[in-house]
Design an enzyme around this catalytic site. Sequence first.
Site, PDB file in Angstrom:
ATOM      1  N   GLU A 159      43.621  53.048  47.925  1.00  0.00           N
ATOM      2  CA  GLU A 159      44.275  53.186  49.246  1.00  0.00           C
ATOM      3  C   GLU A 159      44.593  54.636  49.587  1.00  0.00           C
ATOM      4  O   GLU A 159      45.607  54.920  50.213  1.00  0.00           O
ATOM      5  CB  GLU A 159      45.555  52.341  49.311  1.00  0.00           C
TER       6      GLU A 159
HETATM    7  C1  LIG Z   1      40.233  49.349  40.588  1.00  0.00           C
HETATM    8  C2  LIG Z   1      39.856  49.829  41.949  1.00  0.00           C
HETATM    9  C3  LIG Z   1      39.935  48.966  43.022  1.00  0.00           C
HETATM   10  C4  LIG Z   1      39.519  49.377  44.281  1.00  0.00           C
HETATM   11  N1  LIG Z   1      39.514  48.476  45.311  1.00  0.00           N
HETATM   12  C5  LIG Z   1      38.921  48.828  46.486  1.00  0.00           C
HETATM   13  C6  LIG Z   1      38.723  47.870  47.518  1.00  0.00           C
HETATM   14  O1  LIG Z   1      39.124  46.714  47.401  1.00  0.00           O
HETATM   15  N2  LIG Z   1      38.066  48.257  48.643  1.00  0.00           N
HETATM   16  C7  LIG Z   1      37.602  49.515  48.817  1.00  0.00           C
HETATM   17  O2  LIG Z   1      37.019  49.800  49.852  1.00  0.00           O
HETATM   18  N3  LIG Z   1      37.795  50.460  47.862  1.00  0.00           N
HETATM   19  C8  LIG Z   1      38.430  50.148  46.706  1.00  0.00           C
HETATM   20  N4  LIG Z   1      38.613  51.086  45.720  1.00  0.00           N
HETATM   21  C9  LIG Z   1      38.129  52.431  45.945  1.00  0.00           C
HETATM   22  C10 LIG Z   1      39.233  53.455  46.071  1.00  0.00           C
HETATM   23  O3  LIG Z   1      39.880  53.335  47.300  1.00  0.00           O
HETATM   24  C11 LIG Z   1      38.583  54.828  45.824  1.00  0.00           C
HETATM   25  O4  LIG Z   1      38.323  54.893  44.442  1.00  0.00           O
HETATM   26  C12 LIG Z   1      39.442  55.962  46.293  1.00  0.00           C
HETATM   27  O5  LIG Z   1      39.497  55.976  47.684  1.00  0.00           O
HETATM   28  C13 LIG Z   1      38.927  57.318  45.795  1.00  0.00           C
HETATM   29  O6  LIG Z   1      37.549  57.459  46.037  1.00  0.00           O
HETATM   30  P1  LIG Z   1      36.572  57.893  44.843  1.00  0.00           P
HETATM   31  O7  LIG Z   1      36.831  57.017  43.692  1.00  0.00           O
HETATM   32  O8  LIG Z   1      35.213  57.984  45.365  1.00  0.00           O
HETATM   33  O9  LIG Z   1      37.096  59.348  44.422  1.00  0.00           O
HETATM   34  P2  LIG Z   1      36.701  60.726  45.115  1.00  0.00           P
HETATM   35  O10 LIG Z   1      36.817  60.632  46.591  1.00  0.00           O
HETATM   36  O11 LIG Z   1      35.415  61.218  44.534  1.00  0.00           O
HETATM   37  O12 LIG Z   1      37.887  61.668  44.616  1.00  0.00           O
HETATM   38  C14 LIG Z   1      37.945  62.205  43.288  1.00  0.00           C
HETATM   39  C15 LIG Z   1      39.107  63.188  43.219  1.00  0.00           C
HETATM   40  O13 LIG Z   1      38.911  64.264  44.155  1.00  0.00           O
HETATM   41  C16 LIG Z   1      39.990  64.345  45.082  1.00  0.00           C
HETATM   42  N5  LIG Z   1      39.464  64.633  46.423  1.00  0.00           N
HETATM   43  C17 LIG Z   1      38.521  63.941  47.093  1.00  0.00           C
HETATM   44  N6  LIG Z   1      38.349  64.467  48.326  1.00  0.00           N
HETATM   45  C18 LIG Z   1      39.195  65.503  48.441  1.00  0.00           C
HETATM   46  C19 LIG Z   1      39.506  66.439  49.479  1.00  0.00           C
HETATM   47  N7  LIG Z   1      38.903  66.400  50.674  1.00  0.00           N
HETATM   48  N8  LIG Z   1      40.436  67.374  49.241  1.00  0.00           N
HETATM   49  C20 LIG Z   1      41.071  67.432  48.053  1.00  0.00           C
HETATM   50  N9  LIG Z   1      40.824  66.574  47.028  1.00  0.00           N
HETATM   51  C21 LIG Z   1      39.914  65.617  47.222  1.00  0.00           C
HETATM   52  C22 LIG Z   1      40.646  62.979  45.044  1.00  0.00           C
HETATM   53  O14 LIG Z   1      42.014  63.043  45.412  1.00  0.00           O
HETATM   54  C23 LIG Z   1      40.448  62.554  43.590  1.00  0.00           C
HETATM   55  O15 LIG Z   1      41.458  63.074  42.779  1.00  0.00           O
HETATM   56  C24 LIG Z   1      39.087  50.711  44.469  1.00  0.00           C
HETATM   57  C25 LIG Z   1      39.057  51.588  43.394  1.00  0.00           C
HETATM   58  C26 LIG Z   1      39.429  51.166  42.150  1.00  0.00           C
HETATM   59  C27 LIG Z   1      39.352  52.133  41.002  1.00  0.00           C
END
Ligand SMILES: Cc1cc2nc3c(=O)[nH]c(=O)nc-3n(C[C@H](O)[C@H](O)[C@H](O)COP(=O)(O)OP(=O)(O)OC[C@H]3O[C@@H](n4cnc5c(N)ncnc54)[C@H](O)[C@@H]3O)c2cc1C
Length: 592
Positions: free
Chosen positions: A440
């Site tokens: 989220e």
């Molecule tokens: C167990 C689990 C359940 C989930 N359930 C759902 C679901 O039901 N539906 C759904 O749609 N998604 C779901 N998600 C996805 C979740 O919302 C994402 O994992 C989350 O939004 C982060 O995206 P990412 O994992 O691609 O990380 P990334 O976006 O790759 O981020 C990696 C790191 O980089 C940082 N970062 C990224 N962009 C920036 C920026 N512009 N500036 C500074 N820092 C940045 C982030 O804060 C983080 O620390 C789930 C994830 C997990 C692990």
Amino acid sequence: MANPLVADAFIDFLLFEVLDVEGLCRYPFFAEHSKATFEPWLAACRRVAREVLWPTYRPMDLEPPRFEHGRVVVHPAMKSCWRELVDLGVLSASRPADVGGQQLPLTVASLSHAYLMAGNLSAYGYAGLTTGAAHLIEAFGDPQTRAAFLAPLYEGRWTGTMALTEPQAGSSLADVTSTASPTAQGHFLLRGSKIFISGGDHDLTENVVHLVLARIDGAPAGTRGISLFAVPKLRPSATGLVANDVLVSGVIHKIGWKGLPSVALSFGDEGDCHGWLVGPAHGGLKCMFQMMNEARIMVGVNASATASVAFHEALAYARERKQGRPPGSADASTPPVPLVAHADVRRMLLRQKAIVEGSLALLGLTARFSDVAEHSPDDAARAHAKLLLDLLTPIAKTFPAEKGFEANALALQVHGGYGYSSEYLPEAWLRDQKLNSIHEGTTTIQGLDLLGRKIVAGGGAALLALQQEVTDGLARAGQRGVDAQLLEPVAKALEALVRTTAALGARGVSGDVTGMLAHSADFLELASTVVLGWVWLRLAEASHDRGDDFSRGLQQSARYWLLTEVTRAEHFAQLCESAESSFVDVKDAWLG
Ligand SMILES: Cc1cc2nc3c(=O)[nH]c(=O)nc-3n(C[C@H](O)[C@H](O)[C@H](O)COP(=O)(O)OP(=O)(O)OC[C@H]3O[C@@H](n4cnc5c(N)ncnc54)[C@H](O)[C@@H]3O)c2cc1C
């Protein structure tokens, strides 16, 4: 005593003495309610949490869902949990009667759901997602889509998901590439892949409805070209439900929330995945924010609940486990004392207690602003509450998640070496809790949202509303006789927040947006410090002069938080204002 999950006395105190939920019953939407309807509802949630969900937490953590022959098989205990949650009325608790709901204030629903989450957060997860998905269709679906999907979701015959994330589009939803092609029949043909979709498949109900973000052919790039679709696993047809070309391509192996499957989904591999537009074309992200904002509050409640159940476990352990003797008593012939007799163990317990209570109170307050913003008949009250709701949402999501993780680590620490063993539960809650700062919108994203969107882009109106609330809170606490020593840190923290916001705003106006946002994580800490100071003043004021152990305990938590945490505001303010740039300037190549 068995783990209470969440303290009843505290929740009753919050609802009826701090948040005045009975006052909400003056609004027409809540007119059928009163303390006499809230109490049996709370009792029912407590019963289901303690008697049904809690006994299944451990087995579900040990035996996660399996991916078999293209579908997900969940723990057998989940079936009875689901039945009980549906029968309880959790899915539509705060929704209107015309969709089968009970029209409970979100304040009451959120704090009562904390028990269910503390009992078994994964089991509750299916329900939370289903409610959010149904509410999206209720708010933005056309009559046909509502007719097809709403009743099965709110009645728990089907479940719902939010399907936003793609492998290349996590934090950056602007990069979503799933597509939707219009057809002459009115539906769209969806194609694309989603990842991490919680509750994305299971064998609990016959159908799952995914609320999917995708781009209609020819849509503009970025967030302005994203639309929202209801995409069921099985779609309605003249002959009943038929497969809708939604493939589960795998289940994620997670470290926590083990009872709730998160899956990778593939839409339209055979070119036959039907989806129905929800809300305006290209306006999907705006609609989705309804579910995301609700989910952010739910994540905050979840984080508070996960910290709470672990705190109660640590407290019971510290009272039972005997180890060592008081300082100055080296005589090994005297009996050892319980852990709780050691001041530093009490520090760890009081810190957890203060984090749990502060978090729950913050969530209750945020939910109350949501109730006022949605249902007050007074335009000015609605507008004021909406400003505060928007401002508080990133804080209500992040503070409990980040500080809750610390509280969960302390619960493990109180258990010593036993805490580090999987024979005891604190390690499981620590694993669960970590997710709350990730999904989220990560903590980073919440910091950027708070400073960039909620405060600066809003022209400072939300900050002014908060300033007014905190100033009124300080005056009221002073009149009610709260120790002046406790007021001072909040007054100073508020002054630091206002000053820092002006300095950062000026940096943004001068064109240095990077400089303005560089310390958004520290700004989030600063704003959270002020907000929690305000929350603790309210708790201190409401529990003042009651003369029992419950209120003495609250006074002590208030004293601890206000004097040891709120006093740190100036540190965060100076970090923001000084624009300390070590991490900004460090080069990729220097990192190792
Ligand atoms: C167990 C689990 C359940 C989930 N359930 C759902 C679901 O039901 N539906 C759904 O749609 N998604 C779901 N998600 C996805 C979740 O919302 C994402 O994992 C989350 O939004 C982060 O995206 P990412 O994992 O691609 O990380 P990334 O976006 O790759 O981020 C990696 C790191 O980089 C940082 N970062 C990224 N962009 C920036 C920026 N512009 N500036 C500074 N820092 C940045 C982030 O804060 C983080 O620390 C789930 C994830 C997990 C692990």
